[in-house]
Scaffold this motif. Sequence first.
Motif, short mmCIF file in Angstrom:
data_model
loop_
_atom_site.label_atom_id
_atom_site.label_comp_id
_atom_site.label_asym_id
_atom_site.label_seq_id
_atom_site.Cartn_x
_atom_site.Cartn_y
_atom_site.Cartn_z
N LEU A 14 -4.73 4.71 0.19
CA LEU A 14 -4.61 3.58 -0.73
C LEU A 14 -5.28 2.34 -0.15
O LEU A 14 -5.32 2.15 1.06
CB LEU A 14 -3.14 3.26 -1.01
N ASP A 15 -5.77 1.51 -1.03
CA ASP A 15 -6.29 0.20 -0.65
C ASP A 15 -5.15 -0.56 0.03
O ASP A 15 -3.99 -0.45 -0.39
CB ASP A 15 -6.74 -0.52 -1.93
N PRO A 16 -5.43 -1.34 1.08
CA PRO A 16 -4.36 -2.05 1.79
C PRO A 16 -3.49 -2.93 0.88
O PRO A 16 -2.28 -2.99 1.05
CB PRO A 16 -5.09 -2.89 2.83
N ASP A 17 -4.10 -3.61 -0.08
CA ASP A 17 -3.33 -4.46 -0.99
C ASP A 17 -2.39 -3.62 -1.85
O ASP A 17 -1.24 -4.00 -2.10
CB ASP A 17 -4.25 -5.28 -1.89
N LEU A 18 -2.88 -2.49 -2.33
CA LEU A 18 -2.05 -1.59 -3.15
C LEU A 18 -0.91 -1.02 -2.31
O LEU A 18 0.23 -0.93 -2.76
CB LEU A 18 -2.90 -0.47 -3.74
N MET A 19 -1.20 -0.66 -1.07
CA MET A 19 -0.17 -0.14 -0.18
C MET A 19 0.90 -1.19 0.08
O MET A 19 2.09 -0.91 0.09
CB MET A 19 -0.80 0.33 1.14
N ALA A 20 0.47 -2.44 0.28
CA ALA A 20 1.43 -3.54 0.51
C ALA A 20 2.30 -3.74 -0.72
O ALA A 20 3.52 -3.93 -0.60
CB ALA A 20 0.68 -4.82 0.85
N ALA A 21 1.71 -3.66 -1.91
CA ALA A 21 2.49 -3.81 -3.14
C ALA A 21 3.49 -2.67 -3.30
O ALA A 21 4.64 -2.87 -3.69
CB ALA A 21 1.56 -3.88 -4.36
N LEU A 22 3.05 -1.46 -2.96
CA LEU A 22 3.92 -0.30 -3.03
C LEU A 22 5.09 -0.44 -2.05
O LEU A 22 6.25 -0.21 -2.40
CB LEU A 22 3.13 0.98 -2.73
N ALA A 23 4.80 -0.87 -0.82
CA ALA A 23 5.84 -1.05 0.18
C ALA A 23 6.80 -2.16 -0.22
O ALA A 23 8.03 -2.02 -0.05
CB ALA A 23 5.20 -1.38 1.54
N ASP A 24 6.27 -3.23 -0.81
CA ASP A 24 7.12 -4.33 -1.26
C ASP A 24 8.07 -3.88 -2.37
O ASP A 24 9.27 -4.16 -2.32
CB ASP A 24 6.23 -5.49 -1.75
N LEU A 25 7.53 -3.17 -3.35
CA LEU A 25 8.38 -2.66 -4.44
C LEU A 25 9.41 -1.69 -3.91
O LEU A 25 10.59 -1.73 -4.29
CB LEU A 25 7.52 -2.00 -5.51
N SER A 26 9.00 -0.82 -3.02
CA SER A 26 9.91 0.14 -2.42
C SER A 26 11.05 -0.56 -1.70
O SER A 26 12.22 -0.19 -1.84
CB SER A 26 9.12 1.03 -1.44
N SER A 27 10.72 -1.60 -0.97
CA SER A 27 11.72 -2.35 -0.22
C SER A 27 12.68 -3.07 -1.17
O SER A 27 13.89 -3.05 -0.98
CB SER A 27 11.01 -3.35 0.69
#
Length: 149
Positions: A14-27
């Motif tokens: 995943l693109d780093p920004d998309l990964m960060a958004a995914l991790a944020d939502l997950s958290s």
Amino acid sequence: MSRPEKKQKLTVYLDPDLMAALADLSSRRKHSLSLVAEAAVASFLSPDAEQRREAAFAKRLDRLDRRIGRLERDVSISNEAFALFMRSWLAATPPSPDAAQPAARAQAASRYDQFLEALGRRLASGQTVQQEIADDIRTPSGGEHHERS
């Protein structure tokens, strides 16, 4: 008795920004990255996903259409008001005699420059005639008058 199928592993980059958004939502949702990603893929692949996107676009287009309709109405009213003003002004203002034409032109140029300066100040202030009219309507008669540029 059949065993439930075991989930299969998929490695995705995943693109780093998309990964960060995914991790944020997950958290925020307190769910695993896998569960959030699985739900996103399921939503993307669901047969009604396209209809939901289409409905969202239709809703946005309807909203834009209403805004454009209001703009068209407002521009039409402004054009009519300006045309009516010009007709009244032209009917009430006699032409200058030929001898006075140069002085009238000079005075008109000066007044036009003053108009442009006042318009510039007004636009910079953000105050509109529409707001002033609304303020005048809310102010009871005999109330305080607003200074206009």
